[in-house]
Design a protein around this motif. Structure first.
Motif, mmCIF file in Angstrom:
data_model
loop_
_atom_site.group_PDB
_atom_site.id
_atom_site.type_symbol
_atom_site.label_atom_id
_atom_site.label_comp_id
_atom_site.label_asym_id
_atom_site.label_seq_id
_atom_site.Cartn_x
_atom_site.Cartn_y
_atom_site.Cartn_z
ATOM 1 N N LEU A 81 4.051 3.410 2.390
ATOM 2 C CA LEU A 81 3.064 4.485 2.338
ATOM 3 C C LEU A 81 3.694 5.820 1.954
ATOM 4 C CD1 LEU A 81 0.701 3.882 5.397
ATOM 5 C CD2 LEU A 81 0.082 3.851 2.973
ATOM 6 N N LEU A 114 -3.238 5.648 1.436
ATOM 7 C CA LEU A 114 -4.288 5.228 2.358
ATOM 8 C C LEU A 114 -5.115 6.452 2.763
ATOM 9 C CD1 LEU A 114 -5.667 3.172 4.237
ATOM 10 C CD2 LEU A 114 -3.936 3.727 5.963
ATOM 11 N N LEU A 170 0.819 -1.212 0.000
ATOM 12 C CA LEU A 170 0.000 0.000 0.000
ATOM 13 C C LEU A 170 0.857 1.267 0.000
ATOM 14 C CD1 LEU A 170 -3.088 0.237 0.022
ATOM 15 C CD2 LEU A 170 -2.953 0.706 2.472
#
Length: 229
Positions: free
Chosen positions: A143, A118, A115
């Motif tokens: 991230l 987010l 990921l």
């Protein structure tokens, strides 16, 4: 409006209810699907359908806006997180997640190590809910962008954010706008961000701060775009 996107697009011919021969290959997840499929949002069904038909590996983003997930919807999404090997973006906006839903998401969110973006916004997480989400952040070291705007977060929740972001060396943007954090909490977060070489943007508008308070934050981050209006 709800959106669920996959790399290369979603196959619109995939049925809502899958053949028994397919779902038997994945017993525990299939059983969960069979029990809760009638209650699932179409966007969540689509994710499960892609998994059972072996197309989930192509999914790079999930975007769900203005659809009620709540606790059960959050749980159904969390069940599939460990299978999302290429997911880079998760954006949940105005889904009624709240604290209990955040607790369900946090059970497996940390497994989505790919990921990069987010966003969990307008979901009334409160301080307790943001604590659950923040507990996952140290495991998501790729991230680049995080948004937790409009979640009724106070100074207490700001402490959880501050503690969670310190290890995110790739972080480029953080948005905590439209909460109730106050000057003290925002400055604590900004102090951590100050040591992050890749940071480009920090948005913290409408957090019960005066113009003087905002200026003090900007001075901590002179080379970063700061939005407080």
């Amino acid at each position: 409006m709800g959106i669920c996107s996959c790399l290369g697009g979603t196959n619109k011919e995939t049925p809502n209810t899958l053949p028994e021969v397919i779902i038997q290959e994945h017993s525990s997840l299939a059983l969960f699907y069979k029990n809760y499929e009638p209650l699932m949002l179409p966007e969540i069904k689509d994710i499960y359908n892609n998994f059972f038909s072996h197309r989930l590996s192509y999914m790079t983003k999930i975007i769900i806006f203005d659809q009620e997930l709540g606790e059960l919807g959050s749980e159904t999404l969390a069940k599939i997180f460990p299978e999302l090997k290429f997911l880079t973006r998760l954006h949940l906006k105005n889904n009624g997640i709240q604290c209990k839903g955040a607790m369900k998401l946090a059970e497996t969110l940390g497994t989505v190590s790919t990921l990069e973006i987010l966003y969990i916004t307008e979901n009334t997480l409160t301080d307790e809910g943001v604590e659950y989400i923040c507990s996952c952040l140290p495991y998501l070291d790729k991230l680049k962008e995080i948004s937790l705007s409009q979640n009724e977060i106070t100074y207490v929740g700001a402490e959880h954010i501050k503690d969670a972001i310190g290890s995110l060396e790739n972080l480029e943007a953080l948005d905590i706008a439209d909460n109730y954090i106050n000057r003290r909490g925002v400055i604590k977060i900004a102090t951590i961000l100050r040591g992050m070489g890749n940071l480009k943007s920090f948005i913290f508008k409408k957090n019960d701060m005066s113009e003087i308070d905002c200026d003090s934050v900007k001075k901590l981050l002179p080379h970063v775009f700061c939005s407080f209006i």
